[in-house]
Design a protein around this motif. Structure first.
Motif, short mmCIF file in Angstrom:
data_model
loop_
_atom_site.label_atom_id
_atom_site.label_comp_id
_atom_site.label_asym_id
_atom_site.label_seq_id
_atom_site.Cartn_x
_atom_site.Cartn_y
_atom_site.Cartn_z
N GLU A 93 0.75 -1.61 -0.07
CA GLU A 93 0.27 -0.07 0.08
C GLU A 93 0.58 0.56 0.09
N ASN A 111 0.73 -9.30 15.82
CA ASN A 111 -0.63 -8.03 17.03
C ASN A 111 -0.25 -7.60 17.69
N GLN A 129 -1.89 -11.52 5.33
CA GLN A 129 -1.88 -10.87 3.96
C GLN A 129 -0.96 -9.58 3.46
N SER A 153 3.75 5.57 16.57
CA SER A 153 3.75 4.57 15.24
C SER A 153 2.33 3.91 15.25
N PHE A 154 1.93 4.29 14.31
CA PHE A 154 0.14 3.91 14.18
C PHE A 154 0.25 1.86 14.20
N ALA A 155 -0.56 1.84 14.86
CA ALA A 155 -0.22 -0.33 14.63
C ALA A 155 -0.55 -0.46 13.19
N SER A 209 -3.33 -1.17 10.95
CA SER A 209 -4.57 -0.37 11.11
C SER A 209 -5.81 -1.96 11.24
N GLY A 210 -6.68 -1.83 12.29
CA GLY A 210 -7.63 -3.25 12.06
C GLY A 210 -8.53 -2.79 12.50
N GLY A 211 -9.40 -2.04 10.69
CA GLY A 211 -10.88 -2.10 10.42
C GLY A 211 -10.97 -0.70 10.55
N HIS A 212 -12.14 -0.18 10.37
CA HIS A 212 -13.16 0.43 10.55
C HIS A 212 -13.27 0.62 12.39
#
Lengths: 251, 306
Positions: free
Chosen positions: B9, B106, B238, B299-301, B303-306
């Motif tokens: 991405e 995770n 993924q 930092s950002f982990a 992304s765990g969805g919305h």
């Protein structure tokens, strides 16, 4: 970036908007639109720019806010443990816009009061970001400012600025910048006309950001049929390796 | 020319990646190594998320080892029985390794663990290569120095489940190749490598296999272990970017051909010392990133969805 060739196109659009405004002047004090209503992330995508343009009656200030889809965001903090920096604590925030752009004709503080700005959530300082995991407000505050800083570093939140110029007393335009890591989803653009510290007119537009072409196919396949994707990746690699062996066998 | 990579991405410069693939390919052609242990840290240096670098490299190593294994297969340099025993260990190790990988990811610790594995193994391998080539160089000037005995009897030869490996002319416990397989399988999953740089010395010094069979047998089982890692990383995380892998494959295949030609013209010990120094330099850089104060602590982990 790639705007100059399209300038002629926009000039004609501006003229169109202008005549439209004159006709509806009594009803609306503000007309605005985006140069495109969707962004497609394709193989050659390396970020893009969009033009937001419109016309006003000429009195007052224009404020533009563009929000990306809300999502959950986990912010981690590194600490030094035995000489190396590792992630220790984390705070999860809910309802974080994936993208946030804000621009105005003058500094926000000169346009409206904090209460009004808060009501419409204008400006990153007034985003409502609540920790989901019951972190104490004092601690969460550090993480909140880190979140805003990280989003700015990634080019996803614009640094507060006021680059909107009103030309000819009527027309305005703002350039939206989208980095290559722009999240996909439905974006909402809000264009406000402020007079005497109050919004007198709001125009809303939506923008869709989506992966397109082979990129979209691969991404969806990898996430929805990950086992088949894995097998496919292996087969492609086996074939490529075999092919390389055959091609260079005689060399 | 920038290309947008669907799983990473992000958009990256395609000619630069191609050059990276060719460069590592040249090294792997010159030294007969897989190159995964250099490619993964280099991908991380240019900004690819470490988890994606590892998953994608496993996929690239599948392609790289197929062409190598085929060449050895034609010359009959593969001990299939030995390869299969190591492979059983490899499946166990890599499946366990991807499981650990997913849990660590995770928890937000995978980047550090990948870096620690690289520092450890690049450090060990780099130091061994440099000292080995210096010793070889000294020996060549002083021919009276004693040679190391190839086959020595140790406690390992007292282990149960002995099997006869005709091709390698060995009668050893199956537990030895099995445990080497498990160990390298774990490395393969966490580092995105074939593990030839550990496997080859282990086969020569621990198992006592004939040198002629070592590389072919190692490559044979690497194909299946890295294929297993590719599959499991695709399903659980993924993180396999097929486009990135293909670009690197093309670069490294071409590079490997150039490297083979170059390698034939240069002297062995000097080459080994050079690769050792490159390996040490990459290891030091990874180590520096671990201990240096980061410019941003937050930092950002993933992304765990919305």
């Amino acid at each position: 970036m790639r705007i100059t060739p399209k300038t002629a196109f926009f000039v004609s659009l501006f003229a169109l908007v202008l005549t439209k405004t004159t006709a509806m002047e009594a009803a609306t004090a503000l007309v605005a639109d985006l140069s495109r209503d969707h962004i497609e992330i394709t193989t050659s995508f390396s970020g893009t720019r969009l033009l937001l343009f419109g016309a006003t009656e000429g009195v007052g200030d224009v404020v533009v806010v563009v929000r990306g889809p809300n999502r959950r965001e986990v912010i981690r903090k590194k600490e030094r443990v035995l000489g190396i920096w590792i992630n220790r604590e984390a705070v999860t925030f809910g309802g974080v816009p994936g993208y946030y752009f804000q621009a105005s004709t003058r500094p926000l503080s000169q346009i409206a009061s904090k209460n009004i700005l808060s009501k419409h959530r204008i400006g990153t300082a007034r985003l409502v970001l609540k920790p989901l995991d019951g972190t104490s407000p004092a601690l969460a505050n550090n993480y909140r400012s880190a979140l805003l800083r990280l989003k700015q570093d990634h080019g996803l939140y614009t640094v507060p600025s006021f680059p909107i110029k009103i030309t000819g007393g009527r027309l305005f335009r703002a350039e939206l910048v989208f980095p290559s890591n722009v999240p996909t989803g439905i974006y909402a653009a809000e264009i406000y006309l402020f007079q005497n510290g109050r919004p007198v007119s709001i125009s809303r537009k939506t923008l869709t950001v989506r992966k397109a072409g082979i990129e979209a196919t691969i991404f969806e396949f990898a996430h929805q049929h990950s086992a088949i994707y894995g097998i496919f990746a292996i087969l492609v690699a086996l074939f490529a390796g075999w092919l390389a062996g055959v091609i260079f066998r005689k060399v | 020319m920038d290309l947008y990579f669907p799983i990473a991405e992000m958009s990256l410069n395609a000619p630069m990646l191609f050059g990276l693939g060719t460069g590592v390919g040249i090294l792997s052609g010159m030294f007969g190594v897989g190159g995964g242990f250099l490619m993964t840290p280099l991908l991380i240096f240019i900004g690819v998320p470490p988890a994606v670098a590892v998953g994608t490299e496993a996929n690239q190593v599948v392609a790289a080892s197929v062409s190598g294994a085929l060449a050895h297969w034609r010359r009959g340099n593969v001990d299939i029985k030995m390869g299969v025993v190591i492979l059983i260990g490899g499946f166990i190790g890599s499946t366990f390794g991807v499981g650990i990988f997913t849990r660590l990811r995770n928890l937000g610790h995978i980047d550090v663990v990948i870096a620690l594995f690289y520092v450890t193994f690049l450090g060990i391998v780099g130091v061994l290569m440099v000292t080995e080539s210096v010793r070889a160089w000294l020996n060549s000037r002083n021919p009276t120095a004693s040679r190391r005995r190839l086959h020595q009897h140790t406690w390992m030869h007292g282990l149960p489940f002995k099997i006869r490996f005709r091709r390698s002319k060995l009668y050893i416990s199956a537990l030895m190749p099995l445990s080497i397989g498990i160990f390298v399988g774990i490395l393969s999953a966490i580092m995105g490598v074939g593990g030839g740089f550990i496997m080859v010395p282990a086969m020569i010094y621990l198992l006592g296999m004939p040198t002629s069979l070592v590389v072919g047998t190692s490559l044979f089982q690497i194909i299946f272990v890295t294929a297993n890692v590719t599959f499991l990383q695709s399903v659980q995380n993924q993180t396999v970017d097929i486009i990135l892998a293909l670009l690197l494959v093309v670069g490294s295949v071409i590079g490997a051909q150039i490297g083979t030609v170059l390698g034939a013209k240069l002297r062995g010990e000097q080459l080994r010392a050079l690769l050792g120094l490159i390996v040490l330099a990459v290891g030091l850089r990874v180590a520096y990133d671990l201990v240096a104060m980061p410019s941003e602590l937050y930092s950002f982990a993933v992304s765990g969805g919305h």
